[in-house]
Design a protein around this motif. Structure first.
Motif, PDB file in Angstrom:
ATOM      1  N   TRP A  11       0.813  -1.210   0.000  1.00  0.00           N
ATOM      2  CA  TRP A  11       0.000   0.000   0.000  1.00  0.00           C
ATOM      3  C   TRP A  11       0.854   1.271   0.000  1.00  0.00           C
ATOM      4  O   TRP A  11       0.347   2.370   0.174  1.00  0.00           O
ATOM      5  N   GLN A  12       2.139   1.142  -0.183  1.00  0.00           N
ATOM      6  CA  GLN A  12       3.056   2.267  -0.065  1.00  0.00           C
ATOM      7  C   GLN A  12       2.613   3.477  -0.894  1.00  0.00           C
ATOM      8  O   GLN A  12       2.722   4.620  -0.455  1.00  0.00           O
ATOM      9  N   ALA A  13       2.104   3.242  -2.086  1.00  0.00           N
ATOM     10  CA  ALA A  13       1.719   4.344  -2.975  1.00  0.00           C
ATOM     11  C   ALA A  13       0.578   5.174  -2.398  1.00  0.00           C
ATOM     12  O   ALA A  13       0.409   6.353  -2.759  1.00  0.00           O
ATOM     13  N   LEU A  14      -0.219   4.607  -1.475  1.00  0.00           N
ATOM     14  CA  LEU A  14      -1.365   5.323  -0.924  1.00  0.00           C
ATOM     15  C   LEU A  14      -0.963   6.357   0.127  1.00  0.00           C
ATOM     16  O   LEU A  14      -1.770   7.217   0.498  1.00  0.00           O
ATOM     17  N   ARG A  15       0.269   6.320   0.586  1.00  0.00           N
ATOM     18  CA  ARG A  15       0.693   7.230   1.647  1.00  0.00           C
ATOM     19  C   ARG A  15       0.695   8.680   1.189  1.00  0.00           C
ATOM     20  O   ARG A  15       0.601   9.600   2.009  1.00  0.00           O
ATOM     21  N   GLN A  16       0.790   8.896  -0.111  1.00  0.00           N
ATOM     22  CA  GLN A  16       0.794  10.273  -0.607  1.00  0.00           C
ATOM     23  C   GLN A  16      -0.554  10.966  -0.401  1.00  0.00           C
ATOM     24  O   GLN A  16      -0.647  12.191  -0.483  1.00  0.00           O
ATOM     25  N   PHE A  17      -1.611  10.201  -0.109  1.00  0.00           N
ATOM     26  CA  PHE A  17      -2.947  10.768   0.010  1.00  0.00           C
ATOM     27  C   PHE A  17      -3.392  10.995   1.452  1.00  0.00           C
ATOM     28  O   PHE A  17      -4.492  11.498   1.683  1.00  0.00           O
ATOM     29  N   THR A  18      -2.590  10.621   2.447  1.00  0.00           N
ATOM     30  CA  THR A  18      -3.025  10.727   3.830  1.00  0.00           C
ATOM     31  C   THR A  18      -1.838  10.915   4.758  1.00  0.00           C
ATOM     32  O   THR A  18      -0.717  10.484   4.446  1.00  0.00           O
ATOM     33  N   ARG A  19      -2.120  11.588   5.906  1.00  0.00           N
ATOM     34  CA  ARG A  19      -1.112  11.709   6.951  1.00  0.00           C
ATOM     35  C   ARG A  19      -1.202  10.551   7.948  1.00  0.00           C
ATOM     36  O   ARG A  19      -0.383  10.457   8.865  1.00  0.00           O
ATOM     37  N   ALA A  20      -2.178   9.669   7.766  1.00  0.00           N
ATOM     38  CA  ALA A  20      -2.336   8.538   8.674  1.00  0.00           C
ATOM     39  C   ALA A  20      -1.160   7.571   8.518  1.00  0.00           C
ATOM     40  O   ALA A  20      -0.526   7.498   7.460  1.00  0.00           O
ATOM     41  N   ARG A  21      -0.908   6.822   9.585  1.00  0.00           N
ATOM     42  CA  ARG A  21       0.221   5.898   9.575  1.00  0.00           C
ATOM     43  C   ARG A  21      -0.199   4.565   8.954  1.00  0.00           C
ATOM     44  O   ARG A  21      -0.574   3.618   9.642  1.00  0.00           O
ATOM     45  N   ILE A  22      -0.119   4.519   7.624  1.00  0.00           N
ATOM     46  CA  ILE A  22      -0.423   3.301   6.893  1.00  0.00           C
ATOM     47  C   ILE A  22       0.807   2.893   6.090  1.00  0.00           C
ATOM     48  O   ILE A  22       1.700   3.698   5.842  1.00  0.00           O
ATOM     49  N   ALA A  23       0.835   1.620   5.698  1.00  0.00           N
ATOM     50  CA  ALA A  23       1.889   1.119   4.803  1.00  0.00           C
ATOM     51  C   ALA A  23       3.284   1.473   5.299  1.00  0.00           C
ATOM     52  O   ALA A  23       4.101   2.019   4.568  1.00  0.00           O
TER      53      ALA A  23
END
Length: 263
Positions: A11-23
């Motif tokens: 899911w690394q690519a999704l980090r650009q859309f949120t400040r939440a701690r994902i991926a």
């Protein structure tokens, strides 16, 4: 074949859309070093936001530069320690502030009073409150706006007494929200119609996460102006007043539901 030391999350690519701690990825069964360090920094920033004092004079100078009259008040919580340990004291004005508000009260009612309050993040109030006020003032050109009150050691309910003493039909608290690990400077807007001590949270409307990385100033101002006009038409705020601002924006004023009929 050599195994990679760090396993990237798909899911690394999704980090650009949120400040939440994902991926976040992993190193073996643990977090990566940079992730752990970033978490520690965010935790420190959140703690600092809670304890950092409000730079009241700087806020009032910014208000004056933007063309707002202002005055300051203080809750019954003498300092930050009492404020954090005694939430009830943050909901009441001290005696000096009561006298200051009574002296500033005009003979006529005003449509709305805005209160900038430190809450649990003075950083949020200092960064975002004045730009939000500038944006919402443009949408309330026909409203009588009272002096902006800058409140220290304040909880949301402090606005009820402020609004009552300044003869305001509505009060809006622009207050620093409890910091999160990705948002130490989130501003909340709390609207109360016919403010007076004893109002409950069910009688308020809240617009939260106001900041450039969350709800931008212009959208927050649009929602707030919509709710203020809705509360004035309905004669109430809180659970009876619905935020249909997005519907109204799509349908247009002619097709939007009548405000007094909402419940």
């Amino acid at each position: 074949m050599t195994r990679p030391l760090v396993h990237q999350n798909p899911w690394q690519a999704l980090r650009q859309f949120t400040r939440a701690r994902i991926a976040l990825g992993r190193a073996g069964h643990s977090q990566t070093t940079d992730t752990l360090l970033a978490f520690g920094l965010a935790h420190a920033q959140a703690r600092d936001a809670v304890h950092q004092p409000l730079e009241r004079e700087a806020v009032q100078q910014a208000l004056a530069a933007a063309g707002f009259d202002s005055l300051h008040v203080h809750s019954a919580a003498a300092d930050r320690v009492h404020y954090l340990r005694r939430p009830d004291l943050g909901r009441r004005l001290d005696d000096e502030s009561r006298a200051r508000l009574d002296a500033a009260r005009g003979a006529d009612e005003v449509d709305v009073v805005f209160v900038i309050a430190d809450g649990l993040s003075s950083l949020a109030a200092q960064r975002h409150a004045v730009p939000v006020l500038q944006a919402v003032r443009e949408q309330l050109a026909d409203w009588r706006i009272g002096p902006v009150v800058v409140a220290e050691q304040a909880r949301v309910a402090l606005g009820d007494e402020i609004g009552e003493r300044l003869r305001a039909r509505q009060v809006v608290m622009l207050i620093g929200e409890r910091p999160g690990l990705s948002s130490p400077d989130s501003l909340g807007l709390y609207l109360t119609h016919a403010p007076r001590p004893g109002r409950t949270d069910a009688e308020r409307n809240c617009i939260s996460n106001v900041r450039p990385e969350g709800l931008p100033y212009d959208r927050a101002a649009g929602k707030l102006a919509f709710l203020l006009r809705g509360a004035a038409a309905l004669g109430a705020s809180g659970v009876r007043l619905k935020d249909d601002s997005d519907v109204a924006a799509v349908l247009g004023p002619a097709e939007a539901p009548e405000l007094p009929g909402r419940c």
